[in-house]
Design an enzyme around this catalytic site. Sequence first.
Site, PDB file in Angstrom:
ATOM      1  N   GLN A  50       0.823  -1.264  -0.035  1.00 41.30           N
ATOM      2  CA  GLN A  50       0.108  -0.211  -0.182  1.00 41.30           C
ATOM      3  C   GLN A  50       0.774   1.436   0.099  1.00 41.30           C
ATOM      4  O   GLN A  50       0.364   2.284  -0.127  1.00 41.30           O
ATOM      5  CB  GLN A  50      -0.912   0.094   1.203  1.00 41.30           C
ATOM      6  N   CYS A 105     -10.510  -0.176   3.771  1.00 35.69           N
ATOM      7  CA  CYS A 105      -9.118   0.062   3.513  1.00 35.69           C
ATOM      8  C   CYS A 105      -8.773   1.136   3.143  1.00 35.69           C
ATOM      9  O   CYS A 105      -9.378   2.094   2.461  1.00 35.69           O
ATOM     10  CB  CYS A 105      -9.058  -1.035   2.254  1.00 35.69           C
ATOM     11  N   LEU A 106      -7.507   1.593   3.819  1.00 36.16           N
ATOM     12  CA  LEU A 106      -6.976   3.083   3.612  1.00 36.16           C
ATOM     13  C   LEU A 106      -6.691   3.255   2.055  1.00 36.16           C
ATOM     14  O   LEU A 106      -6.547   4.354   1.747  1.00 36.16           O
ATOM     15  CB  LEU A 106      -5.717   3.061   4.283  1.00 36.16           C
ATOM     16  N   HIS A 147      -7.085  -9.643   6.077  1.00 39.64           N
ATOM     17  CA  HIS A 147      -7.478  -8.274   4.920  1.00 39.64           C
ATOM     18  C   HIS A 147      -5.778  -8.007   4.663  1.00 39.64           C
ATOM     19  O   HIS A 147      -5.499  -7.964   3.385  1.00 39.64           O
ATOM     20  CB  HIS A 147      -7.913  -7.301   5.800  1.00 39.64           C
ATOM     21  N   GLU A 148      -4.968  -7.969   5.431  1.00 37.74           N
ATOM     22  CA  GLU A 148      -3.588  -7.493   5.222  1.00 37.74           C
ATOM     23  C   GLU A 148      -2.880  -8.311   4.541  1.00 37.74           C
ATOM     24  O   GLU A 148      -2.121  -7.909   3.597  1.00 37.74           O
ATOM     25  CB  GLU A 148      -2.896  -7.182   6.552  1.00 37.74           C
TER      26      GLU A 148
END
Length: 192
Positions: A50, A105-106, A147-148
């Site tokens: 990310q 999510c960022l 998720h990560e």
Amino acid sequence: MKFPILAYGHPDLRKVAKDITPDYPGLQQLIDDMFESMYESNGVGLAAPQIGKSIRLFVIDAEPFAEYEDNLTAEEKEKLKGKKVFINAKILEESGKEWSFTEGCLSIPGINEDVERQDKIKIEYLDRDFNKHVEDIDGILARVIQHEYDHLDGILFTDHLSSFKKRLLKRKLENISKGKVKVDYRMKFPKK
Ligand code: NI
């Protein structure tokens, strides 16, 4: 230093990340900077892809869930707190029933959707000192890790949605990649 977060549509979010070794340049500083970037943007997790680094590293601090989820025991809340670093993680096993939880999510600001995932994981990983751990984790912490971990394989939570839901979100996602979104942390938009 705070990193800008790559927005939906950025090709680096789709790469399959690579394992690292202890001599990865500037690793400890990178980990600190990832935490700083994560806290600044009020996230509970941040994966290296990310911020444009295609390596198998993510950081987590799920404390906000301990505060906002009412139906957790004191022990469960305690487990969510604190900084956690996962290097070269491998999910060895996923088990238990599928349950639905609203994810965000960022990299995808302004979108929150229910995602179904299995309840329990067995995970092997290295911490920031390259000590190996094998742990059984369930509930919200497992969810955040799943998720990560997906980010390391170029997978975003929106990929798990039904094709109907994806169609509904298509335009919103397009707008995010163009930077047409309200967000209060620094981002890199691929189509701006
Ligand atoms: Ni995410």
